[in-house]
Structures are given as structure tokens and as C-alpha cells.
Design a protein around this motif. Sequence first.
Motif, PDB file in Angstrom:
ATOM      1  N   ASN A 497       0.831  -1.212   0.000  1.00 17.81           N
ATOM      2  CA  ASN A 497       0.000   0.000   0.000  1.00 17.81           C
ATOM      3  C   ASN A 497       0.862   1.257   0.000  1.00 17.81           C
ATOM      4  O   ASN A 497       0.559   2.235  -0.693  1.00 17.81           O
ATOM      5  CB  ASN A 497      -0.925  -0.001   1.220  1.00 17.81           C
ATOM      6  N   PHE A 498       1.931   1.240   0.791  1.00 17.01           N
ATOM      7  CA  PHE A 498       2.810   2.405   0.863  1.00 17.01           C
ATOM      8  C   PHE A 498       3.482   2.647  -0.485  1.00 17.01           C
ATOM      9  O   PHE A 498       3.551   3.782  -0.973  1.00 17.01           O
ATOM     10  CB  PHE A 498       3.848   2.180   1.964  1.00 17.01           C
ATOM     11  N   ILE A 499       3.990   1.580  -1.106  1.00 18.97           N
ATOM     12  CA  ILE A 499       4.627   1.705  -2.422  1.00 18.97           C
ATOM     13  C   ILE A 499       3.628   2.235  -3.446  1.00 18.97           C
ATOM     14  O   ILE A 499       3.946   3.107  -4.266  1.00 18.97           O
ATOM     15  CB  ILE A 499       5.197   0.343  -2.878  1.00 18.97           C
ATOM     16  N   SER A 500       2.419   1.719  -3.383  1.00 24.19           N
ATOM     17  CA  SER A 500       1.388   2.155  -4.329  1.00 24.19           C
ATOM     18  C   SER A 500       1.091   3.646  -4.171  1.00 24.19           C
ATOM     19  O   SER A 500       0.944   4.374  -5.159  1.00 24.19           O
ATOM     20  CB  SER A 500       0.109   1.331  -4.112  1.00 24.19           C
ATOM     21  N   GLU A 501       1.003   4.114  -2.925  1.00 22.70           N
ATOM     22  CA  GLU A 501       0.752   5.535  -2.667  1.00 22.70           C
ATOM     23  C   GLU A 501       1.905   6.403  -3.183  1.00 22.70           C
ATOM     24  O   GLU A 501       1.686   7.482  -3.742  1.00 22.70           O
ATOM     25  CB  GLU A 501       0.556   5.763  -1.166  1.00 22.70           C
ATOM     26  N   LEU A 526       3.381  11.606   3.688  1.00 21.42           N
ATOM     27  CA  LEU A 526       3.002  10.198   3.573  1.00 21.42           C
ATOM     28  C   LEU A 526       3.936   9.316   4.396  1.00 21.42           C
ATOM     29  O   LEU A 526       3.495   8.404   5.101  1.00 21.42           O
ATOM     30  CB  LEU A 526       3.024   9.784   2.102  1.00 21.42           C
ATOM     31  N   ARG A 527       5.241   9.609   4.320  1.00 15.33           N
ATOM     32  CA  ARG A 527       6.217   8.806   5.078  1.00 15.33           C
ATOM     33  C   ARG A 527       5.962   8.882   6.571  1.00 15.33           C
ATOM     34  O   ARG A 527       6.004   7.869   7.278  1.00 15.33           O
ATOM     35  CB  ARG A 527       7.637   9.284   4.763  1.00 15.33           C
ATOM     36  N   LEU A 528       5.718  10.089   7.068  1.00 13.81           N
ATOM     37  CA  LEU A 528       5.498  10.259   8.501  1.00 13.81           C
ATOM     38  C   LEU A 528       4.190   9.615   8.946  1.00 13.81           C
ATOM     39  O   LEU A 528       4.113   9.037  10.033  1.00 13.81           O
ATOM     40  CB  LEU A 528       5.505  11.740   8.855  1.00 13.81           C
ATOM     41  N   LEU A 538      12.467   4.885  -1.241  1.00  8.98           N
ATOM     42  CA  LEU A 538      13.126   4.630  -2.525  1.00  8.98           C
ATOM     43  C   LEU A 538      12.448   3.518  -3.309  1.00  8.98           C
ATOM     44  O   LEU A 538      12.447   3.529  -4.543  1.00  8.98           O
ATOM     45  CB  LEU A 538      14.597   4.275  -2.289  1.00  8.98           C
ATOM     46  N   TYR A 539      11.860   2.542  -2.603  1.00  8.30           N
ATOM     47  CA  TYR A 539      11.242   1.395  -3.275  1.00  8.30           C
ATOM     48  C   TYR A 539       9.989   1.784  -4.047  1.00  8.30           C
ATOM     49  O   TYR A 539       9.565   1.053  -4.949  1.00  8.30           O
ATOM     50  CB  TYR A 539      10.922   0.300  -2.256  1.00  8.30           C
TER      51      TYR A 539
END
Length: 667
Positions: A497-501, A526-528, A538-539
Amino acid sequence: MKEEDKARVITRAVVVGDSFKRRFKPMTNRIPKILMPVANIPIIEYLINYLSDNNIEEVYILCTEHRQLIDDYLKKQKYRSLRKIMVTTASCENALSVGAALRSLLDTFAGKPLISEDFIVLRGDIITNMTLDKAVKEHLERKSLNDKCMMTKTFVRMCYGNRLRTQEDDLLVLTDPKSKLIVQYQKLRGESKVQLKGFTIPSQSQLELRYDLYDTRIDICTPDLLYYLKDNFDCKELNEGFISDVNGVDSLVDSKVYYYEHTDPKSSYCGIIHNPLLYDYVNRDVIKRFAYPLVVDSNLMCPADNLSYKYSRNNIYMDKNIKLSMTCIISDNSVLGSDTEVHDQTIIENSVIGRRCNIGANVRISGSYVWSDVVIEDGCTITEAILCENVVVRKGASVPKGVILDKSVVVCPNKNVPMNVHVSLYTYSAKEKAYVEAGENSEGFERGTICELNKRDHLPDYQHIGGTPYYQLNPSQKEFMEEEDEPEAPEQPTSDNFISELKSTIERAVENNYSKENTKMEILSLRLSENKLPGECLYGLLPCILDQCFVGGAKDMKVVVGRIKKVIDEWKDLLKDFIHEPIDEDSVIEILEDYCKASPFLQSCFHLLLPPLNQEELISDEAVFRWKQKAEAESSTSPAVATMLKNALVFIKYLEEAEEESDDEPN
């Protein structure tokens, strides 16, 4: 203290209870490092006594975990009535760095801001006798004349050959000795050469380039620091990146970072317990009284425990109710805790034995740290090891250097434990991405397993007890490991989900032509919100950026090379914000490799991506060399990796030759 006296001193201190290191895992999963014993006395005692001696009246300990254990210990000791100092814990469970922990100080406490005046920040794994009165006085005087002082860092002089100076303490500091401004602070990261850039020389100033300064991690701060950290969520540590951002030539921050150099040889000891080897060194130094007046026989520490250590010749310390056989030998630089028994023909040298231990006959303990309630049966040999609480070593067993036996481990009779292993009741589970109870015991242990470690937790041999000081290592051993910035992180870099965002964020930025600064802020938010590390972004970022290099399915190599250069030049500044550590550089090349495995054409383009990334300092020469070693090991089983390695060899050879030529240049 009178109000007029308080105006001339600082009375509040903040101890960051977690060092965010992983060098004692899985031991620190059950006990915070701040409660680990040094010469039989928990580190927290040295800190509280040190701060009390330096006019501190209120101490706040920031806890990322184990807060209840620390609270229980503090309640037992009753410092407020015995030492006239108030010690309070505060929780910052989601913090992954010093910067994140300090941000929690802006939260309210009892209806008021927790910190609203100048304060001292220090780490929870420090033992020091460095007096702060002159540093505080200089800081307050500077602040009264110049309200743009955010922080004063404290240094002691420590030359390269000092064994307490590790690879992360190996730094160059460019200073203005007149104003005491830190012009540049740069870690060497194992490099023999460094390029200084991004600063201006003030008019009529003479700068000094110092290689003999040791950062004590004791900083005198104003509340401005907290507001800076609130506005800069990517600031993790109060050193290199922070100082560059605040004091750099392009800085938009008004307040600056200054320094104080402590020069009194009688009170300039500072030892930071980065790893087991430093744990050994700091223990030895305390026993040899280098941290005076913080010595074992002061008996001011652990007030509720009623310590009664007595000092005798050759640095031997003994507490009360110790039973010694007439034929045992207690040699130099040793500490024995209360209610301990030592039997016939046993030799203890350069070691610390905790309380209520039972040491059998014909045992030899050398250079080791035996915590409380340990049983060592007859005929055992313990050499340069740590034995935690309630460990049992059966008859005839041998524990060699570098070994850590965690709480309640039981070693079988006549077992020869391998060197440099961590034996615990817990082991790392890649599936759970956490340390879990071991399902079974390892061979040779009645209880305990030689635990598997998370890949971030592996120690090089030289960092174990009995290892080699950093300054004595040969160049091949000096591969830099950034310990300060290795917080707990999942084994897998990111969630789907994080990569998709992240990918959606980049796609929107490209489609709508958003500025890179706005894109960076969106990614940071988004990271926080997902509590991710910078390198994990980076991914999701890099594959989307690489897509722009090959948009439209272009096959013409000249066109592809031109696009690669253009795209990397366009996105380099944003990418640099997410590449902080050598491990992040390794991740960049790993992502490139995975991306290019998708097709033979992309495999043939892999080597074209390396030069511009290297030229823009997104990946270092060392990262490329590390990938080469990894690829050579995998090429026999992966044709795609073999193809990419073959094509990249020309560029790698160029880097190797350039490095050789640089080494041959006269100094």
C-alpha cells in the motif's frame, strides 16, 4: 536554588533513553540499555549523579520502550528525597531517532509545555565526568549577546589513537575559534579523503580544521531547537545533516549551532557504549577510576540498594557479605558484588561479578562481565564474555571471547561455546519480522539457542568484547557502519500500500507538473503518516522515476542515454533527501537490479544507469564495489545478474583505477 542563581545555570536535562542502536539485540528487547550495569551499577545511576553534580534539578527520560521498567527502578531509588533531583519519564514510543524523540517535548505535561527554557540533552548510554559549568556559562553569555544561538555542542579532545573513538566518531570539524561557530561537521565514514564544500569563510576570520574533537552527544539547547525539529521532520540526529542545514551557506535558519571544547584533563572523560567492545572499555575505565568522582566505591549510587563497596590496591572493589575461599585469587581490576561466593582454586581477573553469584572451584574468569544471580560450576573457563542475570554454566564448560549469554540461558556440561555468538531464549523470525521465543534449544544448551539475528543486528567481529579498536583496523575492515541512524525497521522495506501511494504521488507530480518541493512535502507527509524510514521511500520512488527513462518503449541507446541523464538530473535533489546511509545507496542499486531484471533490453541498460547516479553522488564508489561482490556471488545462479555484471565491469574498472590513482597521489 535562589532565583538569581537559576538565571546563571540550566536546571533541566533531557536524557534520550534509547540510543537507537541495535548492537545488543535481542538483549535490549527485554532490558533498556540505560539499565544495563557498568561495574555492577546501572548506567542510569551514573547519569543521574552526573547531572545532579552539574546543578540539574529536573531530569526527563524519553522512553521509546521499557518505560515501565525504568519507572519501577526510579520509584525504588527515591531520588527526590535522597538526591534532591526530580526524575520523570516521558513516552515517545513511535520515535525512530533522537530528533523524533525530542519532538515529543513540545507536547504538554501537567498542562504546561514540558520544556520552555534552555535545557541539556544527552544520550542514555554515556558515562562522563565532564563538568558543564563553563560550557553553560559560555552558552548563556552568547545567548544574552546573540539571540540567534540555537545550540552549543560540547566536544572533548580525543586523538585518533584513543580506543573509545569508533568509526562513527571519526569526523572532521571546521570551526571558527573566535566566534565558536561550527562551520562544517563531517563524518569520514571510513574514507581517507574528504571534500569540504558548502560553506563561506566569514570576513577576517581564521578557521581551524579539527580532527581531534570527539562529539560527547551532550548538547546545551534552547527551545528554538524543538521548533526547528517540529518543522523539519526528516532531521534524525543533532550532528552532520542538522548542522549543515542550520549553519550551511544556503541555510534559511536564523539561529546557529556553536561549540564548546572541554579542556580540563581532570574531568574530560566521556565514554559512549555503542557496542559490546565499548561496553568492555567503559567498564574498564570506570574500574580504573578514569571517570572520577563517578567511582564504584563512592557508594552514592543506587541509594535504595545500600551499597558498601570498599576499594583496595590494584583497583579491586568488594561489596558486603562476600565469601572467598582461602585458595581463590582475585586479581587486578575486578569488582565483586554482595552475597557472592567464590570457591577453591578459582581465579578472577579484570572482571566484574554481580550480586548473589556462585562461582565454583577451579574456575577461571578473565575480562568478563557476570551479572547478578549467575551460577558457574566447577572447572569452567569464561573469557571476555557477558553473562546476564540467572545464567547457569554447567561443570567444565568453556565460554570464549565475544559471547553474550542472555538472561536464564543454561550451558550444558563440558560445552565449548563458539566465539562471538549471542545465546538467548529468543531468536529472529523473518516471518514475524521480530524477535520471538525460540522453539527449541541449540545443541549444547539445556536452555537457550544461538539466536539468528536480523541482518541489521550482525556485529563485525572487531565490535565484540575482545575485538580490535577502530584505529588498529586495516582498511579492508573499516567498512563504515552508520550505527547512530539504524532504528528498528521491518525486514521487508515497505508495504504494498505504501509503495502504491508513493507511485501515485510521483505519477500525479509528473502529470500535473508539480514542483519538486511540493512533491517532496507530499512524500514526507506520507512517510510520517506511515512511520517509515527515508530509505524505504526509494522502493516506491525510484521505479517510477526509472519509468520516465524508458517511456514509449524507446530502444535507441543514444535516446535512452540522453533520457537517463535528463531524468536523473531532474530528480536528483529529491532523491538525495531519501539517501542518508550506505544501506540506502545499496538499496538504490538493488532497486535498479530488480527493475532491470524485467527484460533483456533493460538488463542491457543497467550499466548505463550507474555512471550518472554515481556522478550526482546518489551512489558512492564503495556502494558499486559492494554490489559487484554481491553480483559475483549470484551470477552463477542468475543469468540476468551475470549479464548486468558483465556490462558494468567497464565502469567498475574505471572507478577502481580512479581510486588507485587517487591513493597514489602525494599528500
